[in-house]
Structure formats: structure tokens, C-alpha cells
Design a protein around this motif. Structure first.
Motif, PDB file in Angstrom:
ATOM      1  N   LYS A 189       0.891  -1.248  -0.196  1.00 34.40           N
ATOM      2  CA  LYS A 189      -0.078   0.126  -0.111  1.00 34.40           C
ATOM      3  C   LYS A 189       0.822   1.144   0.098  1.00 34.40           C
ATOM      4  O   LYS A 189       0.602   2.306  -0.734  1.00 34.40           O
ATOM      5  CB  LYS A 189      -0.865  -0.159   1.185  1.00 34.40           C
ATOM      6  N   ARG A 190       1.826   1.196   0.905  1.00 33.76           N
ATOM      7  CA  ARG A 190       2.905   2.579   0.725  1.00 33.76           C
ATOM      8  C   ARG A 190       3.515   2.616  -0.445  1.00 33.76           C
ATOM      9  O   ARG A 190       3.773   3.693  -1.214  1.00 33.76           O
ATOM     10  CB  ARG A 190       4.042   2.243   1.865  1.00 33.76           C
ATOM     11  N   ARG A 191       3.773   1.514  -1.098  1.00 33.11           N
ATOM     12  CA  ARG A 191       4.559   1.615  -2.518  1.00 33.11           C
ATOM     13  C   ARG A 191       3.398   2.428  -3.586  1.00 33.11           C
ATOM     14  O   ARG A 191       3.892   2.969  -4.335  1.00 33.11           O
ATOM     15  CB  ARG A 191       5.064   0.183  -2.976  1.00 33.11           C
ATOM     16  N   GLU A 192       2.362   1.674  -3.416  1.00 28.20           N
ATOM     17  CA  GLU A 192       1.303   2.071  -4.338  1.00 28.20           C
ATOM     18  C   GLU A 192       1.004   3.847  -4.089  1.00 28.20           C
ATOM     19  O   GLU A 192       0.815   4.491  -5.015  1.00 28.20           O
ATOM     20  CB  GLU A 192      -0.101   1.308  -4.180  1.00 28.20           C
ATOM     21  N   GLN A 193       0.781   4.212  -2.690  1.00 31.48           N
ATOM     22  CA  GLN A 193       0.781   5.593  -2.649  1.00 31.48           C
ATOM     23  C   GLN A 193       1.886   6.553  -3.047  1.00 31.48           C
ATOM     24  O   GLN A 193       1.717   7.432  -3.793  1.00 31.48           O
ATOM     25  CB  GLN A 193       0.427   5.643  -0.959  1.00 31.48           C
ATOM     26  N   ALA A 194       3.113   5.717  -2.918  1.00 29.05           N
ATOM     27  CA  ALA A 194       4.344   6.663  -3.498  1.00 29.05           C
ATOM     28  C   ALA A 194       4.221   6.763  -5.027  1.00 29.05           C
ATOM     29  O   ALA A 194       4.590   7.871  -5.669  1.00 29.05           O
ATOM     30  CB  ALA A 194       5.433   5.818  -3.217  1.00 29.05           C
ATOM     31  N   LYS A 202      -1.675  12.813  -5.157  1.00 27.80           N
ATOM     32  CA  LYS A 202      -1.452  13.080  -3.760  1.00 27.80           C
ATOM     33  C   LYS A 202      -2.522  13.270  -2.747  1.00 27.80           C
ATOM     34  O   LYS A 202      -2.349  13.145  -1.535  1.00 27.80           O
ATOM     35  CB  LYS A 202      -0.567  14.363  -3.418  1.00 27.80           C
ATOM     36  N   GLU A 203      -3.724  13.131  -3.180  1.00 27.96           N
ATOM     37  CA  GLU A 203      -4.927  12.919  -2.315  1.00 27.96           C
ATOM     38  C   GLU A 203      -5.012  11.771  -1.168  1.00 27.96           C
ATOM     39  O   GLU A 203      -5.523  11.742  -0.451  1.00 27.96           O
ATOM     40  CB  GLU A 203      -6.267  13.139  -3.075  1.00 27.96           C
ATOM     41  N   GLU A 204      -4.013  10.589  -1.915  1.00 34.01           N
ATOM     42  CA  GLU A 204      -4.259   9.512  -1.207  1.00 34.01           C
ATOM     43  C   GLU A 204      -3.490   9.523   0.048  1.00 34.01           C
ATOM     44  O   GLU A 204      -3.353   9.014   1.011  1.00 34.01           O
ATOM     45  CB  GLU A 204      -3.371   8.405  -1.900  1.00 34.01           C
ATOM     46  N   LEU A 205      -2.554  10.868   0.167  1.00 32.67           N
ATOM     47  CA  LEU A 205      -1.721  10.951   1.460  1.00 32.67           C
ATOM     48  C   LEU A 205      -2.475  11.583   2.453  1.00 32.67           C
ATOM     49  O   LEU A 205      -2.010  11.783   3.504  1.00 32.67           O
ATOM     50  CB  LEU A 205      -0.446  11.822   0.961  1.00 32.67           C
TER      51      LEU A 205
END
Length: 332
Positions: A189-194, A202-205
Motif C-alpha cells: 500500500k505504501r509503494r502504491e501511494q508513493a 497526492k490526495e491518497e496521502l
């Protein structure tokens, strides 16, 4: 006249032993071979207590659902090596759960053994230590295996893994697999967010609560000329972005800088915004108005402009906002 008959002395039916016979008997006893020493006697000597294999079998039998230990032999004469597989049937699992144990070498015990029996008992001692390291079971072991247990105890003191020395290795295996699966999901999930962040998403952050609020906010689209006019008006007539006389004493929002940078704003712009504001919300307002459009994050900037002003909202109750936007569009 007849005379009385003479009594004869009884005849001894057993022949008397002579010195020669005793010599032959002793010689025969010396020639008789002694009983051969069993493998267990060769391994344990005069030990009369329980062996490691017996202790392990007894421990397994006391646990419901556990299967009989499987001793897997490797190598050959003078180089035997044994591993043990324990298994358990569980109603929640379609197939039996199994755990493999491979002995470790220590100063007193090597991994290669002369006989398969010796390798089997060493492996059993290793498994007993893994399952019962919190007990004094080593006192019931033969001397050689007792020393191996104490060596393994030294290794345990430097091993901090919580999955190794447990009485129920099957529950530990399930918990360990679940732990690594959850960690793998989080990492993915962190890799996908990156990746999404690099692509401009960046709304996923944003935290879930703020993301939902952002998605429910009204979105107004207008031509670039109209937008620049609105921004100029806001910049001209907004003289106070939240800075107060005591703002330098309070220190503002200590987490605002990192939060805004994480959302996609450049560090130099964030530092300038915090110089004019005291909170993250105020700094975000300042950034949206003053930062050039090419430097704005995708989440706060729409690059596709229309000739007239329109409004899009996911909240059906915001009808008044829609009507105001239509009036603004008609006014040009």
C-alpha cells in the motif's frame, strides 16, 4: 542252618568330580561369549532414565491433535543428520499444519553423527529445548544431551525472536504468517501511494477523515483569466492570514511543515507560508492563493479550464452553492 545275608553298601550313582573336571568347567565358562551390547547401551552406557526420543513422544501425546513426530534421516555412516517434522490437525485448516526442526551445532555437539540412533536423539533434544526451554527438563536427560541442552540455552539468550521458543509451534507459525502477510500488505500500500503521489495523485496521502471531507467539497471550474482575477482579489483584500502578535511565542503548528510537504508542496513555499500563518489550515489557504499554478499539487489544482464557471459537488444539499456558481457564470 542257613546264615544271615550280608548288607551291601549303597552304590553312589553320581560320579565324583575330579580336579580335571573342574578345570574343564572353568575353561568352558571362559569360552562362552558375553551378550552383545545393544545400540542404546553403546550410546547411553549405564543410563537407566528416559531417552530424549521417549520424552519427546510423551510430550507430543499429551497435546490434542498432534501427530507422532517424523524423524527424517539424512547422510550415511559416520555422517548421519536428522531433522524432525511435527504436525497437527486443525478443524480451521484444510490440511494439517507442519513445523520442521533442524538441529543447531554447538561446542559440545556437532551436526554429523556416527549412527542414525545418535542423530535421532540429538534432534529430539533440540526439539524438546524449543518446546520446553522454560522448564528444567534437561535434568531428566542423559549426561551428553544435558550438556547439549545447556549449550542451546546459551544460544537462546541471544535469540530475541518471539516465534522460536514456544510450547505450541503451530499457533506461533500461524501468528507469524499472519504478521508477515499484514506487513506485506502495508508495504504494498505504501509503494502504491508513493507511485500515485509521483503521478500527481497526492490526495491518497490525506488521512481518511480529511480525504472524505475533501471529496465532499464543492469544486468550481473557471477560465484561467477569471481564476487569476479571483486570486488577485483575495490576495489584495486579505491582509491577515492568521498571524498574531504572540504567534512567535506559541510556535504555531509544529507538524504543519511536514504535513504540507507530504501533500506535495515545495519546501520553500511551505516555509514562506508558515511565515505568514500559524496553523496548517491557514498555511494551506495561503499556498493555494500565492503559489504559481505549475508548483501546486494535483489535488488542489485542476489544469483543465473551461470558458465558463461551473460547480461540481457530491453533496446534493449544497444547492445554494450551485445556484451561486450559475449566477457567476452568467455574469461573465
Amino acid at each position: 542252618m542257613g546264615g544271615k545275608a550280608k548288607k551291601t553298601a549303597p552304590v553312589d550313582s553320581k560320579p565324583k568330580k575330579t580336579a580335571q573336571d573342574d578345570t574343564k568347567a572353568k575353561k568352558g565358562a571362559q569360552d562362552t561369549p558375553k551378550p552383545a551390547e545393544t545400540p542404546a547401551q553403546a550410546l547411553f552406557g549405564k543410563w537407566t532414565g528416559k531417552t530424549p526420543v521417549t520424552l519427546l513422544n510423551e510430550f507430543v501425546q499429551k497435546n490434542t491433535g498432534w501427530h507422532k513426530p517424523e524423524y527424517l534421516m539424512h547422510g550415511g555412516p559416520n555422517s548421519y543428520n536428522c531433522t524432525i517434522r511435527l504436525s497437527k490437525s486443525d478443524k480451521k485448516q484444510p490440511t494439517p499444519i507442519s513445523v520442521h526442526f533442524k538441529p543447531e551445532a554447538t561446542d559440545s555437539t556437532l551436526l554429523k553423527h556416527k549412527t542414525s540412533l545418535e542423530a535421532r536423539h540429538v534432534a529430539a533434544t533440540f526439539v524438546l529445548h524449543r518446546l520446553r526451554s522454560d522448564t528444567n527438563l534437561h535434568r531428566m536427560l542423559p549426561p551428553m544431551h544435558r550438556e547439549y541442552w545447556l549449550d542451546l540455552e546459551k544460544l537462546r539468550q541471544v535469540n530475541t525472536s518471539e516465534w522460536v521458543y514456544v510450547a505450541d509451534p503451530f499457533a506461533a507459525k500461524i501468528a507469524r504468517e499472519k504478521h508477515f502477510e499484514e506487513r506485506a500488505v502495508k508495504q504494498a500500500k505504501r509503494r502504491e501511494q508513493a507511485v500515485r503521489a509521483e503521478a500527481g495523485h497526492k490526495e491518497e496521502l490525506l488521512p481518511p477523515a480529511q480525504r472524505r471531507r475533501w471529496e465532499e467539497m464543492a469544486e468550481i471550474g473557471m477560465s484561467e483569466r477569471h481564476r487569476e482575477t479571483v486570486e488577485a482579489v483575495v490576495r489584495t483584500w486579505t491582509t491577515n492570514w492568521g498571524v498574531t502578535d504572540n504567534s512567535s511565542e506559541t510556535g504555531g503548528d509544529p507538524g504543519a511543515r511536514q504535513a504540507l510537504i507530504k501533500q506535495g508542496f515545495r519546501e520553500v513555499h511551505v516555509d514562506e507560508a508558515l511565515g505568514h500563518t500559524t496553523t496548517r489550515e491557514q498555511a494551506l489557504d495561503w499556498l493555494c492563493v500565492h503559489v504559481p499554478e505549475d508548483d501546486l499539487p494535483q489535488q488542489v489544482m485542476q489544469r483543465a479550464y473551461r470558458a465558463s464557471a461551473t460547480v461540481v459537488t457530491s453533496d446534493e444539499r449544497a444547492l445554494s452553492v450551485q445556484l451561486a456558481a450559475k449566477r457567476l457564470a452568467r455574469a461573465g
